[in-house]
Design a protein around this motif. Structure first.
Motif, PDB file in Angstrom:
ATOM      1  N   GLU A   1      17.492  40.940  40.057  1.00 60.38           N
ATOM      2  CA  GLU A   1      16.641  40.477  38.969  1.00 60.38           C
ATOM      3  C   GLU A   1      15.797  39.271  39.424  1.00 60.38           C
ATOM      4  N   ALA A   2      14.663  39.121  38.778  1.00 62.76           N
ATOM      5  CA  ALA A   2      13.690  38.089  39.168  1.00 62.76           C
ATOM      6  C   ALA A   2      14.266  36.686  39.089  1.00 62.76           C
ATOM      7  N   HIS A   3      15.199  36.446  38.117  1.00 64.22           N
ATOM      8  CA  HIS A   3      15.676  35.064  37.979  1.00 64.22           C
ATOM      9  C   HIS A   3      16.483  34.602  39.182  1.00 64.22           C
ATOM     10  N   PHE A   4      16.946  35.564  40.038  1.00 62.73           N
ATOM     11  CA  PHE A   4      17.669  35.170  41.259  1.00 62.73           C
ATOM     12  C   PHE A   4      16.731  34.501  42.279  1.00 62.73           C
ATOM     13  N   PHE A   5      15.429  34.619  42.050  1.00 68.75           N
ATOM     14  CA  PHE A   5      14.454  33.927  42.907  1.00 68.75           C
ATOM     15  C   PHE A   5      13.894  32.685  42.211  1.00 68.75           C
ATOM     16  N   GLY A   6      14.566  32.265  41.140  1.00 63.38           N
ATOM     17  CA  GLY A   6      14.137  31.077  40.419  1.00 63.38           C
ATOM     18  C   GLY A   6      13.053  31.350  39.410  1.00 63.38           C
ATOM     19  N   LEU A   7      12.718  32.645  39.203  1.00 66.81           N
ATOM     20  CA  LEU A   7      11.656  33.006  38.253  1.00 66.81           C
ATOM     21  C   LEU A   7      12.309  33.326  36.922  1.00 66.81           C
ATOM     22  N   SER A   8      12.433  32.337  36.061  1.00 75.81           N
ATOM     23  CA  SER A   8      13.234  32.464  34.850  1.00 75.81           C
ATOM     24  C   SER A   8      12.439  32.860  33.619  1.00 75.81           C
ATOM     25  N   ASN A   9      11.117  33.034  33.728  1.00 78.64           N
ATOM     26  CA  ASN A   9      10.330  33.455  32.573  1.00 78.64           C
ATOM     27  C   ASN A   9       9.241  34.421  33.036  1.00 78.64           C
ATOM     28  N   GLU A  10       8.632  35.096  32.061  1.00 78.88           N
ATOM     29  CA  GLU A  10       7.654  36.130  32.378  1.00 78.88           C
ATOM     30  C   GLU A  10       6.420  35.556  33.085  1.00 78.88           C
ATOM     31  N   ALA A  11       6.032  34.341  32.695  1.00 78.79           N
ATOM     32  CA  ALA A  11       4.847  33.733  33.309  1.00 78.79           C
ATOM     33  C   ALA A  11       5.027  33.529  34.804  1.00 78.79           C
ATOM     34  N   ALA A  12       6.298  33.264  35.178  1.00 80.51           N
ATOM     35  CA  ALA A  12       6.562  33.018  36.597  1.00 80.51           C
ATOM     36  C   ALA A  12       6.562  34.314  37.400  1.00 80.51           C
ATOM     37  N   VAL A  13       6.859  35.462  36.717  1.00 82.34           N
ATOM     38  CA  VAL A  13       6.883  36.736  37.443  1.00 82.34           C
ATOM     39  C   VAL A  13       5.469  37.324  37.424  1.00 82.34           C
ATOM     40  N   ASN A  14       4.570  36.599  38.074  1.00 84.87           N
ATOM     41  CA  ASN A  14       3.169  37.045  38.111  1.00 84.87           C
ATOM     42  C   ASN A  14       2.902  37.802  39.414  1.00 84.87           C
ATOM     43  N   ASP A  15       1.696  38.351  39.498  1.00 88.62           N
ATOM     44  CA  ASP A  15       1.357  39.159  40.684  1.00 88.62           C
ATOM     45  C   ASP A  15       1.446  38.345  41.965  1.00 88.62           C
ATOM     46  N   PHE A  16       1.007  37.085  41.904  1.00 83.33           N
ATOM     47  CA  PHE A  16       1.028  36.247  43.107  1.00 83.33           C
ATOM     48  C   PHE A  16       2.458  36.085  43.631  1.00 83.33           C
ATOM     49  N   ASN A  17       3.377  35.689  42.754  1.00 84.97           N
ATOM     50  CA  ASN A  17       4.753  35.463  43.175  1.00 84.97           C
ATOM     51  C   ASN A  17       5.413  36.754  43.674  1.00 84.97           C
ATOM     52  N   ARG A  18       5.179  37.862  42.943  1.00 88.48           N
ATOM     53  CA  ARG A  18       5.812  39.125  43.333  1.00 88.48           C
ATOM     54  C   ARG A  18       5.315  39.580  44.716  1.00 88.48           C
ATOM     55  N   ASN A  19       4.021  39.510  44.929  1.00 88.77           N
ATOM     56  CA  ASN A  19       3.474  39.936  46.229  1.00 88.77           C
ATOM     57  C   ASN A  19       3.921  39.021  47.360  1.00 88.77           C
ATOM     58  N   LEU A  20       3.976  37.719  47.075  1.00 91.01           N
ATOM     59  CA  LEU A  20       4.386  36.764  48.101  1.00 91.01           C
ATOM     60  C   LEU A  20       5.819  37.056  48.556  1.00 91.01           C
ATOM     61  N   ILE A  21       6.746  37.238  47.595  1.00 93.61           N
ATOM     62  CA  ILE A  21       8.151  37.496  47.934  1.00 93.61           C
ATOM     63  C   ILE A  21       8.300  38.848  48.626  1.00 93.61           C
ATOM     64  N   LYS A  22       7.625  39.870  48.100  1.00 92.92           N
ATOM     65  CA  LYS A  22       7.712  41.210  48.685  1.00 92.92           C
ATOM     66  C   LYS A  22       7.242  41.194  50.149  1.00 92.92           C
ATOM     67  N   GLU A  23       6.058  40.619  50.414  1.00 92.94           N
ATOM     68  CA  GLU A  23       5.513  40.629  51.768  1.00 92.94           C
ATOM     69  C   GLU A  23       6.363  39.785  52.717  1.00 92.94           C
ATOM     70  N   PHE A  24       6.931  38.722  52.194  1.00 93.92           N
ATOM     71  CA  PHE A  24       7.763  37.862  53.042  1.00 93.92           C
ATOM     72  C   PHE A  24       8.961  38.640  53.595  1.00 93.92           C
ATOM     73  N   PHE A  25       9.648  39.374  52.727  1.00 93.83           N
ATOM     74  CA  PHE A  25      10.831  40.110  53.189  1.00 93.83           C
ATOM     75  C   PHE A  25      10.442  41.368  53.963  1.00 93.83           C
ATOM     76  N   ASN A  26       9.354  42.004  53.608  1.00 87.98           N
ATOM     77  CA  ASN A  26       8.914  43.182  54.369  1.00 87.98           C
ATOM     78  C   ASN A  26       8.514  42.802  55.795  1.00 87.98           C
ATOM     79  N   ASP A  27       7.903  41.593  55.952  1.00 91.43           N
ATOM     80  CA  ASP A  27       7.583  41.119  57.307  1.00 91.43           C
ATOM     81  C   ASP A  27       8.853  40.956  58.129  1.00 91.43           C
ATOM     82  N   ARG A  28       9.908  40.434  57.492  1.00 91.86           N
ATOM     83  CA  ARG A  28      11.182  40.265  58.208  1.00 91.86           C
ATOM     84  C   ARG A  28      11.754  41.615  58.614  1.00 91.86           C
ATOM     85  N   ILE A  29      11.718  42.614  57.720  1.00 94.50           N
ATOM     86  CA  ILE A  29      12.259  43.929  58.023  1.00 94.50           C
ATOM     87  C   ILE A  29      11.444  44.600  59.134  1.00 94.50           C
ATOM     88  N   ARG A  30      10.133  44.430  59.061  1.00 96.00           N
ATOM     89  CA  ARG A  30       9.258  45.096  60.028  1.00 96.00           C
ATOM     90  C   ARG A  30       9.369  44.472  61.421  1.00 96.00           C
TER      91      ARG A  30
END
Length: 647
Positions: A104-133
């Motif tokens: 869930e999003a709150h495990f990344f410190g995103l505790s409200n809907e405003a924080a789960v925005n496109d910028f934050n989601r893409n940043l976290i997704k790309e960060f971990f995908n870079d590590r996997i790749r």
């Protein structure tokens, strides 16, 4: 190893997340609850403040800790990709492409809907995908910097290397620069001074003699208002300035380090460094460039001063051999170096007057050695201020003023109105005549300071030995002796005021004592000389031995070659004869054989009668001198004496 999680620092609106620097109590609790190894290297953590929930990321896996302390571990090697959906769920997929976990999003410190925005989601997704790749997180710039420093430290102990030969120091410096450049090429130029790599670069440049480049590096660092441990950089700058032999400026920077340091052992070390610099300045003071020690202030304070003002000497570390005109020095007094005697200093307030007296004393002795039989002088003095005023002085006697003679009146007094460049306050004057019985021909005594630099005195000497001048008038005025230019005086005065602005002294009085109180002095001198015909040569036995040897060397060709000159120089030194006296003795040899000189003199006069000498005339005279074997210095004397008659 510190990993580069700087991208996650860009997450917007996150709460309770920690990157790299994990609080010790949270780290220990998470390790315990998730049953992770005690040495687990956690680079990212979120921890709920109201439950056991948490999330940790290491280089190898993600650990999700549930409210019931169940640890769900997702190894990056077993993942193919991740996805952060708009429904606030972070999905993980295994190597087969199947979903294997959700966070869930709150495990990344995103505790409200405003924080789960496109910028934050893409940043976290790309960060971990870079590590996997890529198969691993990138180490942080700081980590690479530490590795570079480790490579430098393995080159050897810098304290031992600076004591080695130049080749070893240069090789060490080149290796440091190579490591620094490699880091720069890989990771770009950042302000990384906090981890000491810039320190090694500054030291390397210093070892290569590039002190100014080294200072540039440090100056670029200390501009930062939030510089951690600035005292370290201040002291390093002081050390480099000491290498440049800028002792006092080095003290200023080390004192700045001392003032802000809170560690007792450091402060003691800084005090030791300052004392060592004072000792070095004391021991090397007279080797400094004359412009750097032209003006000195005696004080034990260490304050910043601008260049081109003055140098500060600690009253407890006065250089050996320094002479003060008034016998000793006074604290908070400015002194100017004697223009000729390097180790003598004179108070700025009495500089001009003091030098005038010094010059008069030497001139008095000088004309005695030229055969003076009577010396009359009028010495006038007074306090100077800033406006102009006429002066009337009445004295007994007969003295030349300007180009004419002041004739005494019936009562033996004379009156002189004279426009001075200063306002005369309480002027006083005295007249004196001394008579002598000279018996020695004119000579230049040893130990004169002013004579080598005064063309008028040289001319007077020539007039005595060539023209037998019988009287001479001289004026020595303190106003003609300039200690400081107007610009120098302005700079020194401004620096002097600023130096004491925060000191617990009455600096207004100090300014008054140093700059607003000065004296003027003027000495008019009339000399009557004994005729040279009545004076004896008085050559001593040792001088006669030198004269005989020089005459022997001149017999063959009329010249003293380099080999003969070296032999004469050894004899002169052994017999204790001054250079000036030796030259006079050699000239006597030529004078004792005047026939050749008379022939040259006649040729010169004959050619001179037609006007200015032509190039052809000069060639003829040169051949005549060579034939007669008359040296060039003697030719100049003969011609100058003739030209005097045409003046």
């Amino acid at each position: 190893m510190a990993l580069d999680f700087s991208n996650l620092e860009l997450i917007q609106g996150a709460q309770n997340i920690y990157i790299n620097k994990i609080p010790s109590n949270l780290y220990k609790k998470f390790i315990h609850d998730a049953k992770l190894p005690n040495n687990a290297s956690i680079s990212f953590m979120w921890k709920c403040t109201k439950s056991n929930e948490g999330l940790a990321v290491t280089d190898d896996y993600i650990v999700q800790l549930t409210a019931t302390k169940k640890a769900l571990i997702y190894h990056f090697d077993n993942l193919s990709r991740v996805y952060f959906s708009p429904d606030q769920i972070f999905y993980l997929y295994d190597l087969n492409g199947d979903r294997c976990g959700t966070i869930e999003a709150h495990f990344f410190g995103l505790s409200n809907e405003a924080a789960v925005n496109d910028f934050n989601r893409n940043l976290i997704k790309e960060f971990f995908n870079d590590r996997i790749r890529t198969g691993g997180f990138v180490a942080s710039t700081a980590e690479f910097c530490l590795q570079a420093i480790d490579r430098i430290e393995k080159l050897g102990d810098i304290g031992e290397i600076v004591a080695q030969d130049l080749d070893i120091k240069l090789d060490y410096a080149d290796k440091i620069i190579s490591i620094y450049d490699d880091f720069h090429d890989r990771h770009g130029h950042r302000m990384i001074y906090y981890n000491n790599l810039e320190r090694y670069l500054a030291i390397a440049m210093c070892l290569k003699g590039e002190h100014f480049e080294s200072l540039k590096i440090i100056d670029n660092i200390i501009k930062d208002d939030e510089l951690p441990e600035p005292e370290y950089w201040y002291s390093l700058r002081g050390s480099i300035l000491a290498e440049m032999k800028e002792w006092y400026t080095a003290m200023i920077w080390i004192k700045k380090a001392y003032d802000i340091s809170k560690i007792a052992t450091e402060k003691l070390e800084y005090q030791k460094n300052i004392r060592e610099l004072k000792e070095k300045m004391r021991d090397n003071f007279l080797d400094m460039h004359p412009s750097e020690r032209k003006v000195v202030l005696i004080a034990d304070e260490i304050n910043s001063i601008p260049k081109n003002s003055f140098t500060v000497l600690d009253k407890n570390f006065i250089p050996d051999g320094l002479i003060f005109s008034n016998g000793t020095y006074e604290e908070y007094q400015l002194y100017i170096a004697h223009p000729i005697v390097a180790n003598t200093y004179i108070p700025i307030s009495d500089y001009n007057a003091n030098l005038a007296v010094d010059k008069f004393d030497e001139f008095f002795y000088f004309v005695q050695c030229l055969g003076a039989k009577s010396i009359s002088y009028r010495k006038s003095s007074g306090a100077s201020s800033t406006q102009q005023q006429k002066q009337e002085i009445k004295v007994d006697g007969k003295l030349a003023v300007g180009k004419g003679l002041i004739k005494p009146g019936v009562n033996g007094n004379y009156s002189s109105d004279k426009q001075l460049s200063t306002n005369i306050g309480e002027a006083n004057s005295r007249f004196k005549t001394q008579t002598f019985n000279p018996n020695k021909k004119p000579y230049i005594p040893t130990g004169l300071n002013w004579y080598p630099n005064d063309i008028n005195w040289h001319r007077l000497y020539q007039q005595r030995i060539e023209g037998n001048i019988l009287s001479h008038h001289e004026v020595i005025n303190s106003n003609s002796i300039k200690g400081l230019t107007s610009i120098e005086n302005t700079n020194v005065k401004a620096a002097f005021k600023n130096f004491f602005v925060d000191a617990e002294v009455n600096y207004h009085k100090l300014v008054e004592d140093n700059f607003n109180q000065s004296n003027w002095i003027e000495v008019e001198i009339l000399i009557d000389f004994e005729s040279i015909e009545n004076l004896q040569d008085n050559i001593s036995d040792t001088e006669n031995e030198y004269l005989t040897e020089a005459a022997f060397m001149l017999e063959d060709d009329g010249l003293i070659d380099d080999r003969e000159r070296a032999a004469l120089e050894r004899l002169r030194t052994r017999k204790g004869i001054s250079r000036e006296r030796a030259l006079e003795l050699e000239k006597n040899i030529t004078r004792n054989n005047p026939s050749k000189e008379d022939e040259y003199r006649e040729e010169y006069i004959a050619l001179r009668k037609s006007g200015i000498l032509s190039k052809r005339d000069r060639q003829w005279l040169l051949r005549t001198a060579e034939r007669l074997k008359i040296d060039s210095s003697r030719i100049n004397e003969i011609e100058n004496a003739i030209e005097e008659s045409y003046a």
